[in-house]
Design a protein around this motif. Structure first.
Motif, PDB file in Angstrom:
ATOM      1  N   LEU B 373       0.854  -1.196   0.000  1.00 29.88           N
ATOM      2  CA  LEU B 373       0.000   0.000   0.000  1.00 29.88           C
ATOM      3  C   LEU B 373       0.884   1.239   0.000  1.00 29.88           C
ATOM      4  O   LEU B 373       1.846   1.327   0.775  1.00 29.88           O
ATOM      5  N   VAL B 374       0.549   2.184  -0.878  1.00 25.21           N
ATOM      6  CA  VAL B 374       1.276   3.452  -0.935  1.00 25.21           C
ATOM      7  C   VAL B 374       0.285   4.579  -0.701  1.00 25.21           C
ATOM      8  O   VAL B 374      -0.726   4.669  -1.402  1.00 25.21           O
ATOM      9  N   VAL B 375       0.564   5.438   0.275  1.00 22.84           N
ATOM     10  CA  VAL B 375      -0.320   6.578   0.542  1.00 22.84           C
ATOM     11  C   VAL B 375       0.249   7.781  -0.205  1.00 22.84           C
ATOM     12  O   VAL B 375       1.178   8.429   0.261  1.00 22.84           O
ATOM     13  N   MET B 376      -0.292   8.041  -1.394  1.00 23.92           N
ATOM     14  CA  MET B 376       0.286   9.077  -2.255  1.00 23.92           C
ATOM     15  C   MET B 376      -0.224  10.469  -1.924  1.00 23.92           C
ATOM     16  O   MET B 376       0.420  11.462  -2.245  1.00 23.92           O
ATOM     17  N   THR B 377      -1.419  10.564  -1.326  1.00 24.30           N
ATOM     18  CA  THR B 377      -1.962  11.863  -0.913  1.00 24.30           C
ATOM     19  C   THR B 377      -2.408  11.707   0.545  1.00 24.30           C
ATOM     20  O   THR B 377      -3.210  10.818   0.845  1.00 24.30           O
ATOM     21  N   ILE B 390      -6.312  -2.615   7.648  1.00 25.82           N
ATOM     22  CA  ILE B 390      -5.496  -2.556   6.422  1.00 25.82           C
ATOM     23  C   ILE B 390      -4.759  -3.884   6.260  1.00 25.82           C
ATOM     24  O   ILE B 390      -4.789  -4.512   5.208  1.00 25.82           O
ATOM     25  N   GLN B 391      -4.114  -4.298   7.323  1.00 28.90           N
ATOM     26  CA  GLN B 391      -3.318  -5.522   7.281  1.00 28.90           C
ATOM     27  C   GLN B 391      -4.194  -6.738   6.947  1.00 28.90           C
ATOM     28  O   GLN B 391      -3.804  -7.593   6.166  1.00 28.90           O
ATOM     29  N   GLU B 392      -5.407  -6.749   7.536  1.00 32.30           N
ATOM     30  CA  GLU B 392      -6.315  -7.875   7.269  1.00 32.30           C
ATOM     31  C   GLU B 392      -6.736  -7.915   5.803  1.00 32.30           C
ATOM     32  O   GLU B 392      -6.900  -8.981   5.217  1.00 32.30           O
ATOM     33  N   SER B 393      -6.933  -6.730   5.213  1.00 33.00           N
ATOM     34  CA  SER B 393      -7.395  -6.679   3.819  1.00 33.00           C
ATOM     35  C   SER B 393      -6.303  -7.062   2.837  1.00 33.00           C
ATOM     36  O   SER B 393      -6.576  -7.556   1.750  1.00 33.00           O
ATOM     37  N   GLY B 396       0.019  -8.739   1.296  1.00 31.33           N
ATOM     38  CA  GLY B 396       1.382  -8.429   1.750  1.00 31.33           C
ATOM     39  C   GLY B 396       1.335  -7.461   2.923  1.00 31.33           C
ATOM     40  O   GLY B 396       0.255  -7.133   3.434  1.00 31.33           O
ATOM     41  N   ASN B 397       2.508  -6.985   3.335  1.00 26.16           N
ATOM     42  CA  ASN B 397       2.497  -6.080   4.498  1.00 26.16           C
ATOM     43  C   ASN B 397       3.331  -4.812   4.294  1.00 26.16           C
ATOM     44  O   ASN B 397       3.610  -4.111   5.251  1.00 26.16           O
ATOM     45  N   VAL B 398       3.708  -4.531   3.045  1.00 29.29           N
ATOM     46  CA  VAL B 398       4.528  -3.330   2.815  1.00 29.29           C
ATOM     47  C   VAL B 398       3.623  -2.098   2.806  1.00 29.29           C
ATOM     48  O   VAL B 398       2.629  -2.047   2.081  1.00 29.29           O
ATOM     49  N   LEU B 399       3.972  -1.133   3.622  1.00 30.89           N
ATOM     50  CA  LEU B 399       3.223   0.130   3.671  1.00 30.89           C
ATOM     51  C   LEU B 399       4.203   1.275   3.442  1.00 30.89           C
ATOM     52  O   LEU B 399       5.111   1.495   4.250  1.00 30.89           O
ATOM     53  N   ILE B 400       4.013   1.986   2.339  1.00 30.65           N
ATOM     54  CA  ILE B 400       4.859   3.149   2.031  1.00 30.65           C
ATOM     55  C   ILE B 400       4.001   4.390   2.236  1.00 30.65           C
ATOM     56  O   ILE B 400       3.040   4.618   1.509  1.00 30.65           O
ATOM     57  N   ASP B 401       4.344   5.146   3.253  1.00 29.87           N
ATOM     58  CA  ASP B 401       3.529   6.298   3.664  1.00 29.87           C
ATOM     59  C   ASP B 401       4.448   7.523   3.689  1.00 29.87           C
ATOM     60  O   ASP B 401       4.883   7.959   4.757  1.00 29.87           O
ATOM     61  N   PRO B 402       4.769   8.082   2.504  1.00 30.37           N
ATOM     62  CA  PRO B 402       5.810   9.117   2.453  1.00 30.37           C
ATOM     63  C   PRO B 402       5.562  10.279   3.404  1.00 30.37           C
ATOM     64  O   PRO B 402       6.493  10.784   4.020  1.00 30.37           O
ATOM     65  N   PHE B 403       4.304  10.696   3.533  1.00 28.19           N
ATOM     66  CA  PHE B 403       4.011  11.904   4.313  1.00 28.19           C
ATOM     67  C   PHE B 403       3.724  11.604   5.790  1.00 28.19           C
ATOM     68  O   PHE B 403       3.447  12.523   6.558  1.00 28.19           O
TER      69      PHE B 403
END
Lengths: 297, 430
Positions: B373-377, B390-393, B396-403
Motif C-alpha cells: 500500500l502506498v499513501v500518495m496523498t 489494512i493488514q487484514e485486507s 502483503g504487508n509493505v506500507l509506504i507512507d511518504p508523508f
C-alpha cells in the motif's frame, strides 16, 4: 527520453556485434545464443574499423533487418592520449559513413559513465556530459556522431552507459573488483589507494548483457545508464572479496594520488522504462565472478 | 457594485469572499452552463467552506454570462486562472480573449484589477497596448496567493495584499481601498513589475524550502537521522519560522510553483542572470517525486513477480481534486506494467486510459489482496482507518507512507512494514 519501438519485447531478427573479442561482446553473444537469437560477432581481425575499407566491409555484412551493437573501443589501458582519442573517433566515423547508404533496424552503442564528470554527487541520464578526461569526451563525441548519423538514416539509436563492469571474463585490469579478485587469488593481496573511501557503482557483466538484450528486444531508442544504484566503497568491495577467499588476504593501502570523489546514480529512468529488470545483488555477482576467476586461474 | 470576470478557482473564491464582506457582486463568465451551475451552488471545484459561503451570500452575487452586466461596476477584478501547458508555461490566450470580451462593457474611468497569474511585464503592456486610452481605465495588478484546498480561508483571511500600480505614490481608488479595508490586512503598493515578481518570489522561496527539506530528509534516511525530530527545532528559528514548509514531500506539484520556476528561468535567460539554482530545484523535484518508485522497486518488485499495488490518493495534495503534475499519476505511469488498485476521495481518473489500473470505491476495498500500500496523498480520512483492518485486507504487508499520514506505531504493531520519508529504516550507510 526513452522510446521502445517494440513495447512488447520480441527477439531481433539478427544481431551483429562489433568488437568481437571484448568483455561485453563475448558475454552478450553468449547471452543471445541462449534463446537462439542469430548473432554474429565482428572483430578487428576481419574488419579493422580504423581502415576506410571497413565501410565497404561492413556494408557486405550488415543487412537491413539487423540490430547492430557497437562495443568496439580502444580502452584507457591502450592509451589515454589524443592519438587514442582520435583513433576511437575514426572507428565510429567509419560506422557513421556506413549509415550514409546502408540501413539496419536498430543501433545500440555501448558508451560509458565516463561521459559524466566526477563533480556530480548523483548522476542521471540528464547530467551534462562534460566527460571524465579524453576517454569520457571520446564516448560523448561518439554518442553525438552516432546520433547525427542514425538520425539522418532514420535508424533508432540506443546509447547504453554502464558504470564499471565486473565479471570473470574481463579483459581489462582496472582498479576495482576484477583487479581485486585477481590479486586476491594470485598474490593474496588487495591494494587500495588511501583507505578505499571512494564509493562507486559496479554492474555485473551478466546484468549488462541482459540489459543490452532487453534494449534489443524492445528496439529501444534513447540514452540510459546501466547501473545498480547502490554505490559501495572500494574498501567494502575489498572486504567482500576477502570474505570470498579461502585463504588469508593482505589489505595494502597506498598513498592516494587524487582526492576522494564518490559517484552515485539515480536509477529512476531505468526503473520506469525497464520495470521488470533487476540487478544481481553485489554479493551474488561477486561470488559468481570470483568462482569463475578461480576456475580460470 | 464590484465585478469579477473569469470564474475559475480564483474567480469563484474571490467573488464569494467579496460578497461575504457585504459588497454587491456581478460575476461574469462566458460559459452559460457554468454560470447556471454556479447560480444553483453547483461548483466545478472542491474547497472546504465553499458551499457554506455560497449559501450565506448568494443574495449579494449575480452570476452572469453577459459581459454587459459589468457595465454597472466601478471596480472589476479579472480573475481567470491562467492555465499551464505540459512544459509548465502559461497560456494567456484565454485571458486575452476574456479581456477582449469585457473591454467594450467597462464603464469609463473604472478600476480594473488583474488577479490572474501573469508574467512580469504583462500589466504594463495591457495598459499601453491593449486598453483604449479613451476609456481612462485605472489598471492595477494584485497578487493572488490562492492555495488549493484552502482557497476560501485564504480569500476571506488574507495575510496581506500586494498591489502593482502605474504610479505607486498615488492613492488607490476609493472603492478599491474600501474593498481592501473590509479584509483588515496590510496593503503594500508597488510598481507593476515588482508586484508581478513578488508573487513569483513567494513561490520560489517556498520551492527553496521544499527542496532543502527534501534534500536533508533523504540524507536523514541514509545516516540514521529522523527529519521529524529536526523540523520542530527549525520552526523555532526566527529566520525560518513556524509556518515554513518543512514537511518532506514528493517534489513540487500542482502547476503554480512549476510555472513560476519556468518564468524565472526564461526571464533569467532573456536578461542574462545566473539562475542555475532553478534547474537544481527542478532536478530535485523530479528526483523527490520518484522516491516512492524507488521504494516500490526495492521493497516489492525486486522480490515478487506480478504484485498488486494499492494507491491511496491521486490528487497532488489533500482537499483538492486537482491532479496537475501529481506524483500519484507519475507513479501510475511508471508502474504501467503492474496491477494497481487506487482510491481517492475526490480526484478521479479515466481508468481505461491507464493500463492495469482499477479504481475502488473505498480505501479498504482498494487494499483487498494487495501486496503493498502506498499513501500518495495524505487525506485526513486515511488516518482514521485502523491499521489492523489494512493488514487484514492485504495479502502483503509493505506500507509506504511518504508523508506520515498514518500512525507509524499503530501500523508497526499491526504487522505492517512501515516506510516514510525522512527516516532511516534498518542499517544506515555511514
Amino acid at each position: 527520453m526513452i522510446k521502445h519501438h517494440r513495447p512488447s519485447p520480441a527477439h531481433p531478427k539478427r544481431v551483429v556485434i562489433l568488437g568481437a573479442s571484448g568483455f561485453v561482446a563475448r558475454d552478450l553473444a553468449r547471452h543471445l545464443a541462449e534463446p537462439g537469437i542469430e548473432t554474429i560477432t565482428v572483430g578487428s581481425a576481419s574488419v579493422d574499423l580504423l581502415s576506410p575499407e571497413s565501410v565497404a566491409q561492413l556494408r557486405s555484412v550488415i543487412r537491413a533487418e539487423d540490430s547492430l551493437v557497437i562495443t568496439s573501443a580502444l580502452t584507457p589501458e591502450k592509451g589515454k592520449d589524443e592519438r587514442t582519442f582520435m583513433k576511437n573517433l575514426t572507428m565510429v566515423a567509419h560506422i557513421c559513413a556506413l549509415f550514409e547508404n546502408a540501413r539496419c533496424a536498430h543501433v545500440v552503442y555501448l558508451s560509458s559513465d565516463a561521459v559524466y564528470d566526477d563533480s556530480t554527487a548523483l548522476v542521471s541520464e540528464t547530467t551534462p556530459r562534460t566527460g571524465l578526461g579524453l576517454y569520457g569526451l571520446m564516448h560523448a563525441a561518439r554518442e553525438e556522431m552516432l546520433r547525427f548519423a542514425s538520425n539522418n538514416a532514420k535508424i533508432p539509436l540506443c546509447v547504453v552507459r554502464p558504470c564499471a563492469i565486473y565479471g570473470a571474463g574481463d579483459t581489462h585490469n582496472s582498479y576495482g573488483p576484477n583487479r581485486f579478485m585477481r590479486t586476491a587469488i594470485r598474490d593474496r593481496k588487495i591494494t587500495l589507494f588511501g583507505n578505499g573511501e571512494e564509493r562507486r557503482d559496479h554492474i555485473y557483466i551478466k546484468d549488462t548483457s541482459r540489459f543490452l538484450a532487453l534494449c534489443l528486444e524492445h528496439q529501444t531508442e534513447g540514452a540510459v545508464n546501466i547501473v545498480t544504484g547502490n554505490a559501495v566503497s572500494f574498501y567494502e568491495l575489498a572486504q567482500r572479496i576477502i570474505r570470498l577467499c579461502p585463504h588469508q588476504v593482505q589489505l595494502e593501502c597506498l598513498p592516494r594520488a587524487t582526492p576522494i570523489t564518490h559517484r552515485h546514480f539515480d536509477t529512476s529512468l531505468r526503473l520506469k522504462e525497464f520495470p521488470s529488470f533487476h540487478c544481481t545483488p553485489l554479493e551474488v555477482g561477486l561470488a559468481e565472478a570470483f568462482n569463475g576467476l578461480q576456475s580460470r586461474s | 457594485m464590484i465585478g469579477f470576470a473569469g470564474l475559475s478557482h480564483l474567480g469563484i473564491s474571490y467573488s464569494l469572499a467579496t460578497a461575504a464582506k457585504g459588497f454587491e457582486v456581478v460575476a461574469f463568465h462566458s460559459s452559460a452552463g457554468l454560470v447556471a451551475d454556479l447560480g444553483r451552488g453547483k461548483f466545478p471545484i472542491e474547497e472546504p467552506g465553499l458551499a457554506e459561503l455560497f449559501t450565506a451570500n448568494q443574495k449579494r452575487i449575480l452570476f452572469t454570462a453577459s459581459a454587459a452586466d459589468l457595465s454597472a461596476c466601478e471596480l472589476v477584478f479579472v480573475s481567470l486562472d491562467v492555465k499551464t501547458d505540459d512544459a509548465n508555461r502559461s497560456d494567456t490566450t484565454p485571458l486575452c480573449e476574456l479581456l477582449r470580451q469585457i473591454t467594450p462593457h467597462l464603464p469609463k474611468g473604472c478600476t480594473l484589477v488583474l488577479l490572474s497569474q501573469v508574467n512580469p511585464g504583462f500589466t504594463r503592456k495591457l495598459c499601453e497596448n491593449f486598453l483604449p486610452q479613451s476609456l481612462a481605465v485605472k489598471v492595477f495588478y494584485q497578487v493572488e496567493t490562492l492555495i488549493f484546498g484552502r482557497a476560501v480561508e485564504r480569500a476571506l483571511h488574507p495575510e496581506r495584499y500586494m498591489v502593482g500600480a502605474a504610479d505607486p505614490d498615488q492613492p488607490l481608488p476609493e472603492l478599491f481601498r474600501r474593498w481592501h479595508a473590509s479584509f483588515g490586512c496590510p496593503v503594500l503598493v508597488m510598481r507593476y513589475e515588482s508586484a508581478e515578481l513578488a508573487k513569483i518570489a513567494i513561490n520560489l522561496f517556498l520551492v527553496s524550502t521544499v527542496s532543502t527539506t527534501n534534500t536533508l530528509s533523504e540524507l536523514c534516511e541514509k545516516i540514521g537521522a529522523d527529519w521529524s525530530e529536526i523540523a520542530p527545532a527549525l520552526r523555532l528559528d526566527k529566520r525560518i519560522g513556524p509556518h515554513a514548509y518543512l514537511s518532506p514531500g514528493l517534489g513540487i506539484a500542482g502547476g503554480n510553483l512549476e510555472r513560476d520556476l519556468m518564468t524565472v528561468k526564461q526571464l533569467a535567460g532573456e536578461h542574462g542572470c545566473e539562475a542555475g539554482v532553478i534547474e537544481a530545484w527542478l532536478l530535485n523535484s523530479r528526483y523527490s517525486r520518484d522516491w516512492v518508485l524507488r521504494k516500490i522497486h526495492a521493497l516489492v518488485l525486486a522480490n515478487k513477480e506480478d504484485p498488486t499495488l494499492v494507491l491511496w490518493g491521486l490528487a497532488y495534495k489533500p482537499n483538492t481534486h486537482s491532479t496537475k503534475n501529481s506524483p500519484a499519476l507519475a507513479l501510475i505511469d511508471a508502474l504501467a506494467a503492474f496491477t494497481k488498485m487506487a482510491y481517492d476521495p475526490q480526484a478521479t481518473l479515466d481508468a481505461k486510459t491507464y493500463p492495469r489500473l482499477r479504481l475502488a470505491s473505498s480505501p479498504l476495498e482498494a487494499c483487498r489482496g494487495g501486496d503493498a500500500l502506498v499513501v500518495m496523498t495524505p487525506w485526513p480520512e486515511f488516518a482514521k482507518i485502523e491499521p489492523a483492518e489494512i493488514q487484514e485486507s492485504m495479502k502483503g504487508n509493505v506500507l509506504i507512507d511518504p508523508f506520515g499520514a498514518l500512525n507509524e506505531t499503530a501500523c508497526v504493531e499491526a504487522g505492517l512494514a512501515y516506510h516514510r520519508l525522512g527516516v532511516s529504516i534498518g542499517e544506515c550507510v555511514l
